[in-house]
Motif scaffolding. Structure first.
Motif, PDB file in Angstrom:
ATOM      1  N   ILE A 322      44.801  11.965  -5.785  1.00  0.00           N
ATOM      2  CA  ILE A 322      45.638  12.542  -6.833  1.00  0.00           C
ATOM      3  C   ILE A 322      45.082  13.911  -7.204  1.00  0.00           C
ATOM      4  CG2 ILE A 322      46.510  12.233  -9.184  1.00  0.00           C
ATOM      5  CD1 ILE A 322      45.923   9.196  -8.765  1.00  0.00           C
ATOM      6  N   LEU A 323      45.949  14.885  -7.293  1.00  0.00           N
ATOM      7  CA  LEU A 323      45.548  16.242  -7.665  1.00  0.00           C
ATOM      8  C   LEU A 323      46.267  16.631  -8.950  1.00  0.00           C
ATOM      9  CD1 LEU A 323      43.868  18.717  -6.714  1.00  0.00           C
ATOM     10  CD2 LEU A 323      45.987  19.617  -5.761  1.00  0.00           C
ATOM     11  N   GLN A 324      45.488  16.873  -9.990  1.00  0.00           N
ATOM     12  CA  GLN A 324      46.057  17.277 -11.277  1.00  0.00           C
ATOM     13  C   GLN A 324      45.883  18.786 -11.399  1.00  0.00           C
ATOM     14  OE1 GLN A 324      45.236  14.415 -14.169  1.00  0.00           O
ATOM     15  NE2 GLN A 324      46.936  15.089 -15.440  1.00  0.00           N
ATOM     16  N   ASP A 388      43.775  -0.031 -16.374  1.00  0.00           N
ATOM     17  CA  ASP A 388      44.860  -0.968 -16.650  1.00  0.00           C
ATOM     18  C   ASP A 388      45.220  -1.004 -18.137  1.00  0.00           C
ATOM     19  OD1 ASP A 388      42.394  -2.016 -17.245  1.00  0.00           O
ATOM     20  OD2 ASP A 388      42.942  -4.075 -16.741  1.00  0.00           O
ATOM     21  N   VAL A 389      44.220  -0.862 -19.002  1.00  0.00           N
ATOM     22  CA  VAL A 389      44.482  -0.818 -20.435  1.00  0.00           C
ATOM     23  C   VAL A 389      45.248   0.450 -20.793  1.00  0.00           C
ATOM     24  CG1 VAL A 389      43.418  -0.746 -22.727  1.00  0.00           C
ATOM     25  CG2 VAL A 389      42.465  -2.230 -20.942  1.00  0.00           C
ATOM     26  N   ARG A 390      44.836   1.569 -20.224  1.00  0.00           N
ATOM     27  CA  ARG A 390      45.514   2.846 -20.488  1.00  0.00           C
ATOM     28  C   ARG A 390      46.962   2.795 -20.008  1.00  0.00           C
ATOM     29  NH1 ARG A 390      42.085   7.774 -20.242  1.00  0.00           N
ATOM     30  NH2 ARG A 390      43.172   8.394 -18.364  1.00  0.00           N
ATOM     31  N   GLN A 391      47.178   2.223 -18.824  1.00  0.00           N
ATOM     32  CA  GLN A 391      48.544   2.142 -18.294  1.00  0.00           C
ATOM     33  C   GLN A 391      49.425   1.284 -19.194  1.00  0.00           C
ATOM     34  OE1 GLN A 391      48.821   0.439 -14.400  1.00  0.00           O
ATOM     35  NE2 GLN A 391      51.041   0.640 -14.289  1.00  0.00           N
ATOM     36  N   GLY A 392      48.911   0.153 -19.648  1.00  0.00           N
ATOM     37  CA  GLY A 392      49.703  -0.717 -20.512  1.00  0.00           C
ATOM     38  C   GLY A 392      50.072  -0.047 -21.825  1.00  0.00           C
ATOM     39  N   ALA A 393      49.119   0.643 -22.428  1.00  0.00           N
ATOM     40  CA  ALA A 393      49.400   1.334 -23.692  1.00  0.00           C
ATOM     41  C   ALA A 393      50.408   2.453 -23.496  1.00  0.00           C
ATOM     42  CB  ALA A 393      48.093   1.876 -24.275  1.00  0.00           C
ATOM     43  N   LEU A 440      52.042   8.123 -16.761  1.00  0.00           N
ATOM     44  CA  LEU A 440      52.486   6.905 -17.434  1.00  0.00           C
ATOM     45  C   LEU A 440      52.304   5.672 -16.564  1.00  0.00           C
ATOM     46  CD1 LEU A 440      55.837   8.247 -18.961  1.00  0.00           C
ATOM     47  CD2 LEU A 440      53.665   7.911 -20.160  1.00  0.00           C
ATOM     48  N   ASP A 441      52.354   5.844 -15.249  1.00  0.00           N
ATOM     49  CA  ASP A 441      52.310   4.713 -14.324  1.00  0.00           C
ATOM     50  C   ASP A 441      50.942   4.520 -13.681  1.00  0.00           C
ATOM     51  OD1 ASP A 441      55.081   4.308 -14.724  1.00  0.00           O
ATOM     52  OD2 ASP A 441      55.513   5.928 -13.302  1.00  0.00           O
ATOM     53  N   ASP A 442      49.982   5.378 -13.993  1.00  0.00           N
ATOM     54  CA  ASP A 442      48.652   5.289 -13.373  1.00  0.00           C
ATOM     55  C   ASP A 442      47.607   5.598 -14.427  1.00  0.00           C
ATOM     56  OD1 ASP A 442      46.319   5.475 -11.850  1.00  0.00           O
ATOM     57  OD2 ASP A 442      47.369   6.326 -10.129  1.00  0.00           O
ATOM     58  N   GLY A 443      46.814   4.606 -14.796  1.00  0.00           N
ATOM     59  CA  GLY A 443      45.805   4.784 -15.838  1.00  0.00           C
ATOM     60  C   GLY A 443      44.661   5.686 -15.449  1.00  0.00           C
TER      61      GLY A 443
END
Length: 533
Positions: A322-324, A388-393, A440-443
């Motif tokens: 992933i490149l931001q 996973d917590v970040r993605q869910g929130a 939003l789809d990747d924590g």
């Protein structure tokens, strides 16, 4: 207009006169119609001119704020100015407090808590005894009942010293065998510069942004005269010495699942022209601590003489992940390869609305900035949590905000002029929407690219001190030192103590074990050296 007496008597002349009058009326009607068209064109042109003037005014206002004004994305120079103002405020408050204590000693007030002095600093004990060696009344000996202790923090200026290495030649009288210890290695062959001096020069130049000529002037105050060319040779020698370590740093950075990248301009002297040209420094940062990862953060910089897209494409030719980044078109071919997933930066999208808002706040800019602030508030609450917590929130709280914002922007775009800065901001956000919403789809992905921008702050400050680099080779050396010293800072390691340790051992260190000299692997050594200095 003709009266009845002026009209001709015969019918043919009357018809001719009527035809002439009709032709004049038609000509007048055509002229009026042309005038109406020209008036509407002029009116429309005036409206377009006003829009263009408004757009240029916003751009000028943005440039003025970048140079002189305040903005939420603080410039390094503005932060430094604020720090100076705070220092002056503390000094003035201290002076006023002393006057108050001297004139109103009886007034009780709560004293601020005093921080303890650092425990790791060496202590010098100065014992103060009374002038009389015995009791002046009876001559009896003093008996110690206790003691009062107070500590003062003192500064001893840095000083030069010469370390003399003596290697005695030894011989055996029985068999005439001789022995002598091998000469200790030096960081730079045939150079009299020790690792402590070299680390000080490098940190002063690339971290404290002191050009070499200024450093030489400072050394002269200690009666140590060093030629600027000599110190320049040391900088080049250290750069060559650190090449294997920089390669190891790059391997560590590019094994990450996600990278932050950005670039910044830097002036380089153009030989023979007396002018400078604009080159580029590219940064690739690995920092997954916000997603709960304990892997050591690091940054790797590269220099290029221009901003062509071939440079990041070369840097990322073997990268998969992933490149931001921002919306620079030079990354498009990297994404097209299918090996790299694009992640956008909400800070960049926000900044375009913010630039319009500070000039002329509108309901559109106010609404967008408020919604983005809500997204950042959500990020603050989950920073440091596992992916996973970040993605869910984000799915629960952030996604509804983002979905509603996109629909609202689509409704607002037709209501604003296409040439306005507001339209530019909306268009930028909508064009980048897929990349902006990927977090939003990747924590693992961050909401913005600020990790890369923070890595470039030191460069921005340095530009104000040394103004330009001397050559392309100087740009490569700067990229090397910014990478290593910046990584040490990311890992909360004293950069000068770390570099001193590296320069002490790297000349004899096995190249196949060079990873042992990366900052997070020698942090304890660096700290111990710093305390012993």
């Amino acid at each position: 207009m003709l009266n009845a007496a002026q009209l001709p008597d015969n019918i043919a002349a009357l018809k001719a006169l009527l035809s002439a009058q009709s032709a004049q009326i038609d000509a007048f009607g055509q002229e009026r119609a042309q005038w109406v068209v020209e008036r509407e064109t002029l009116r429309q042109g005036t409206h377009d001119d006003k829009q263009e003037i408004a757009r240029l005014g916003l751009l000028l206002d943005k440039l003025r704020r970048m140079l002189f004004g305040q903005k939420s994305e603080r410039l390094v120079a503005q932060i430094d100015q604020l720090q100076l103002e705070l220092e002056e405020l503390h000094i003035n408050q201290g002076g006023r407090a002393e006057k108050i204590e001297s004139t109103q000693a009886s007034a009780a007030r709560a004293a601020p808590p005093r921080r303890p002095l650092p425990e790791h600093l060496p202590r010098e004990v100065h014992e103060h005894l009374p002038k009389e060696s015995a009791c002046p009344d009876c001559g009896g000996a003093w008996q110690r009942l206790g003691e009062d202790v107070s500590e003062v923090l003192e500064h001893i200026p840095a000083s030069f010293r010469i370390v003399r290495h003596v290697r005695p030649r030894l011989a055996c009288r029985c068999c005439d065998r001789m022995a002598q210890a091998s000469a200790p290695s030096r960081p730079i062959a045939r150079s009299f510069a020790g690792p402590g001096l070299l680390s000080h020069v490098m940190v002063s130049k690339y971290l404290d942004h002191q050009p070499l000529y200024r450093q030489c002037q400072i050394y002269e105050r200690e009666h140590v005269n060093l030629a600027q060319s000599t110190v320049g040779d040391w900088v080049g020698g250290v750069h060559e010495l650190l090449r294997p370590l920089i390669d190891a740093l790059r391997r560590h950075v590019f094994t990450a699942d996600k990278l932050h990248t950005d670039d910044t301009p830097i002036k380089v002297l153009a030989p023979g022209t007396g002018r400078t040209r604009e080159a580029r420094l590219w940064v690739y940062a690995r920092d997954d601590r916000p997603s709960g990862d304990t892997t050591a953060p690091a940054m790797w910089m590269r220099y290029s003489p221009d901003r062509r897209g071939i440079h990041p494409q070369t840097h990322l030719k073997d990268y998969m992940g992933i490149l931001q980044a921002d919306a620079f078109a030079g990354y498009n071919k990297v994404y097209e390869s299918g090996r790299v997933v694009e992640a956008g930066c909400w800070a960049h999208a926000r900044r375009k609305f913010y630039d319009v808002h500070v000039k002329d706040a509108t309901p559109i800019t106010t609404y967008v900035l408020e919604r983005i602030a809500e997204l950042y508030k959500i990020e603050s609450s989950i920073r440091g949590s596992p992916p996973d917590v970040r993605q869910g929130a984000r799915q629960e709280h952030a996604k509804p905000i983002v979905t509603a914002l996109y629909a609202w922007l689509r409704e607002q775009l037709p209501t604003v002029s296409r040439k306005s800065k507001t339209a530019d901001a909306i268009t930028y956000a909508m064009n980048q929407w897929q990349a902006l919403t990927r977090y939003l789809d990747d924590g693992r992905i961050e909401i913005d690219n600020n990790a890369a921008e923070r890595a470039l702050r030191g460069v921005a400050l340095g530009r104000k001190n040394y103004l330009f680099l001397g050559s392309d080779a100087g740009g490569e050396r700067a990229a090397t030192m910014y990478s290593l010293l910046g990584t040490a800072k990311l890992n909360d390691i004293n950069p000068q103590a770390y570099l001193r340790h590296v320069l002490t051992v790297i000349a004899d260190h096995p190249v196949n074990r060079i990873d042992e000299l990366l900052p997070w692997n020698v942090g304890k050594h660096a700290l111990s050296l710093d305390r012993a200095a």
